[in-house]
Design a protein around this motif. Sequence first.
Motif, PDB file in Angstrom:
ATOM      1  N   ASP A 156       2.009   2.875  -2.459  1.00 49.45           N
ATOM      2  CA  ASP A 156       1.521   3.825  -3.465  1.00 49.45           C
ATOM      3  C   ASP A 156       0.292   4.574  -2.962  1.00 49.45           C
ATOM      4  O   ASP A 156       0.170   5.772  -3.149  1.00 49.45           O
ATOM      5  CB  ASP A 156       1.252   3.137  -4.812  1.00 49.45           C
ATOM      6  CG  ASP A 156       0.408   1.881  -4.695  1.00 49.45           C
ATOM      7  OD1 ASP A 156       0.170   1.444  -3.551  1.00 49.45           O
ATOM      8  OD2 ASP A 156      -0.002   1.361  -5.726  1.00 49.45           O
ATOM      9  N   GLU A 157      -0.613   3.848  -2.277  1.00 49.38           N
ATOM     10  CA  GLU A 157      -1.801   4.536  -1.777  1.00 49.38           C
ATOM     11  C   GLU A 157      -1.449   5.590  -0.729  1.00 49.38           C
ATOM     12  O   GLU A 157      -2.036   6.661  -0.700  1.00 49.38           O
ATOM     13  CB  GLU A 157      -2.794   3.533  -1.174  1.00 49.38           C
ATOM     14  CG  GLU A 157      -3.737   2.975  -2.235  1.00 49.38           C
ATOM     15  CD  GLU A 157      -4.278   1.617  -1.879  1.00 49.38           C
ATOM     16  OE1 GLU A 157      -4.773   1.486  -0.746  1.00 49.38           O
ATOM     17  OE2 GLU A 157      -4.178   0.708  -2.718  1.00 49.38           O
ATOM     18  N   ARG A 158      -0.485   5.263   0.110  1.00 45.01           N
ATOM     19  CA  ARG A 158      -0.113   6.238   1.147  1.00 45.01           C
ATOM     20  C   ARG A 158       0.545   7.463   0.524  1.00 45.01           C
ATOM     21  O   ARG A 158       0.250   8.594   0.905  1.00 45.01           O
ATOM     22  CB  ARG A 158       0.817   5.588   2.180  1.00 45.01           C
ATOM     23  CG  ARG A 158       0.030   4.747   3.184  1.00 45.01           C
ATOM     24  CD  ARG A 158       0.921   4.187   4.269  1.00 45.01           C
ATOM     25  NE  ARG A 158       1.647   3.027   3.809  1.00 45.01           N
ATOM     26  CZ  ARG A 158       2.962   2.854   3.926  1.00 45.01           C
ATOM     27  NH1 ARG A 158       3.690   3.789   4.490  1.00 45.01           N
ATOM     28  NH2 ARG A 158       3.537   1.760   3.493  1.00 45.01           N
TER      29      ARG A 158
ATOM     30  N   GLU B   9      -0.217   0.906 -16.677  1.00 43.95           N
ATOM     31  CA  GLU B   9      -1.008  -0.188 -16.124  1.00 43.95           C
ATOM     32  C   GLU B   9      -1.006  -1.439 -16.987  1.00 43.95           C
ATOM     33  O   GLU B   9      -1.824  -2.310 -16.781  1.00 43.95           O
ATOM     34  CB  GLU B   9      -2.434   0.279 -15.823  1.00 43.95           C
ATOM     35  CG  GLU B   9      -2.985   1.248 -16.823  1.00 43.95           C
ATOM     36  CD  GLU B   9      -4.282   1.902 -16.349  1.00 43.95           C
ATOM     37  OE1 GLU B   9      -5.158   2.077 -17.197  1.00 43.95           O
ATOM     38  OE2 GLU B   9      -4.402   2.234 -15.143  1.00 43.95           O
TER      39      GLU B   9
ATOM     40  N   LEU C  77       0.252   8.487  -2.576  1.00 42.48           N
ATOM     41  CA  LEU C  77      -0.653   9.201  -3.470  1.00 42.48           C
ATOM     42  C   LEU C  77      -1.840   9.817  -2.723  1.00 42.48           C
ATOM     43  O   LEU C  77      -2.584  10.602  -3.288  1.00 42.48           O
ATOM     44  CB  LEU C  77      -1.151   8.267  -4.580  1.00 42.48           C
ATOM     45  CG  LEU C  77      -0.050   7.802  -5.545  1.00 42.48           C
ATOM     46  CD1 LEU C  77      -0.561   6.709  -6.473  1.00 42.48           C
ATOM     47  CD2 LEU C  77       0.501   8.959  -6.359  1.00 42.48           C
ATOM     48  N   ALA C  78      -1.992   9.489  -1.447  1.00 43.66           N
ATOM     49  CA  ALA C  78      -3.164   9.947  -0.690  1.00 43.66           C
ATOM     50  C   ALA C  78      -3.275  11.465  -0.669  1.00 43.66           C
ATOM     51  O   ALA C  78      -4.371  12.003  -0.723  1.00 43.66           O
ATOM     52  CB  ALA C  78      -3.120   9.400   0.732  1.00 43.66           C
TER      53      ALA C  78
ATOM     54  N   ASP D 128       0.796  -1.233   0.000  1.00 48.11           N
ATOM     55  CA  ASP D 128       0.000   0.000   0.000  1.00 48.11           C
ATOM     56  C   ASP D 128       0.823   1.276   0.000  1.00 48.11           C
ATOM     57  O   ASP D 128       0.288   2.352   0.246  1.00 48.11           O
ATOM     58  CB  ASP D 128      -0.956   0.058   1.211  1.00 48.11           C
ATOM     59  CG  ASP D 128      -1.949  -1.088   1.184  1.00 48.11           C
ATOM     60  OD1 ASP D 128      -2.304  -1.504   0.065  1.00 48.11           O
ATOM     61  OD2 ASP D 128      -2.349  -1.560   2.264  1.00 48.11           O
TER      62      ASP D 128
ATOM     63  N   GLU E 125      -3.062  15.156  -5.674  1.00 47.45           N
ATOM     64  CA  GLU E 125      -4.219  15.151  -6.569  1.00 47.45           C
ATOM     65  C   GLU E 125      -3.867  15.673  -7.954  1.00 47.45           C
ATOM     66  O   GLU E 125      -2.982  16.525  -8.116  1.00 47.45           O
ATOM     67  CB  GLU E 125      -5.390  15.921  -5.965  1.00 47.45           C
ATOM     68  CG  GLU E 125      -5.052  17.280  -5.421  1.00 47.45           C
ATOM     69  CD  GLU E 125      -6.191  17.806  -4.538  1.00 47.45           C
ATOM     70  OE1 GLU E 125      -6.304  19.032  -4.427  1.00 47.45           O
ATOM     71  OE2 GLU E 125      -6.958  16.982  -3.988  1.00 47.45           O
TER      72      GLU E 125
ATOM     73  N   TYR F  55       3.168   3.292 -10.828  1.00 46.95           N
ATOM     74  CA  TYR F  55       3.179   4.741 -11.010  1.00 46.95           C
ATOM     75  C   TYR F  55       4.625   5.198 -11.050  1.00 46.95           C
ATOM     76  O   TYR F  55       5.427   4.778 -10.215  1.00 46.95           O
ATOM     77  CB  TYR F  55       2.518   5.453  -9.838  1.00 46.95           C
ATOM     78  CG  TYR F  55       1.043   5.194  -9.706  1.00 46.95           C
ATOM     79  CD1 TYR F  55       0.126   5.977 -10.401  1.00 46.95           C
ATOM     80  CD2 TYR F  55       0.568   4.206  -8.861  1.00 46.95           C
ATOM     81  CE1 TYR F  55      -1.235   5.760 -10.270  1.00 46.95           C
ATOM     82  CE2 TYR F  55      -0.792   3.975  -8.722  1.00 46.95           C
ATOM     83  CZ  TYR F  55      -1.690   4.761  -9.431  1.00 46.95           C
ATOM     84  OH  TYR F  55      -3.025   4.542  -9.292  1.00 46.95           O
TER      85      TYR F  55
ATOM     86  N   GLN G 249       1.067   6.808 -15.085  1.00 43.82           N
ATOM     87  CA  GLN G 249       0.385   5.635 -14.542  1.00 43.82           C
ATOM     88  C   GLN G 249       0.427   4.553 -15.615  1.00 43.82           C
ATOM     89  O   GLN G 249      -0.340   4.583 -16.577  1.00 43.82           O
ATOM     90  CB  GLN G 249      -1.054   6.002 -14.188  1.00 43.82           C
ATOM     91  CG  GLN G 249      -1.776   4.870 -13.507  1.00 43.82           C
ATOM     92  CD  GLN G 249      -3.195   5.268 -13.097  1.00 43.82           C
ATOM     93  OE1 GLN G 249      -3.610   6.417 -13.287  1.00 43.82           O
ATOM     94  NE2 GLN G 249      -3.919   4.321 -12.550  1.00 43.82           N
TER      95      GLN G 249
END
Length: 156
Positions: free
Chosen positions: A7-9, A45, A11-12, A5, A15, A51, A43
């Motif tokens: 990337d999620e952290r 995919e 990218l959180a 996670d 924006e 990313y 990005q």
Amino acid sequence: MGGDDLDERVLATIENVVDHGGDAWWLYLSQCRACGQHWMIAQEERIFDEYFLRRLTVDEANRISANGEWPVELLSYERVLKTGHALHIRPCIFLERLSPSLMWAVEELRKERSDISVEEIAFLLGVTEKQAKRLLAAASPGYGSRWQRMRHRLGV
Ligand SMILES: [Zn+2]
């Protein structure tokens, strides 16, 4: 990035400010809500599923938003894939020989540079030259194949 996670952290707080759109569908200008730092983000995919982030100066960010002038590093799909290899990221392994992800990637690369070689495609996609040849043949116009029927079904 990837896994755990991260990337999620990361990218959180980031924006999108500008989507490149057009040919470079993978490319965004983004900004961190917390500190204001601008990032150029690709990005990808299909081959790496990652990313790629590049920190931008204020000038670089302004040139993108005001004039649509993007730094070149991630501006072509070939450059994006080369970046992944330069960072020693492992390409995904596809169980399906003519996986749509591989076929799209071949089409993208050939659209950008029509004389791209089998060896280059094999390297960029992380497949054998034999498989790259097969993909190129299947992606050729007029090929009345499963791939063309699949594209038709997907409406693309
Ligand atoms: Zn920040």
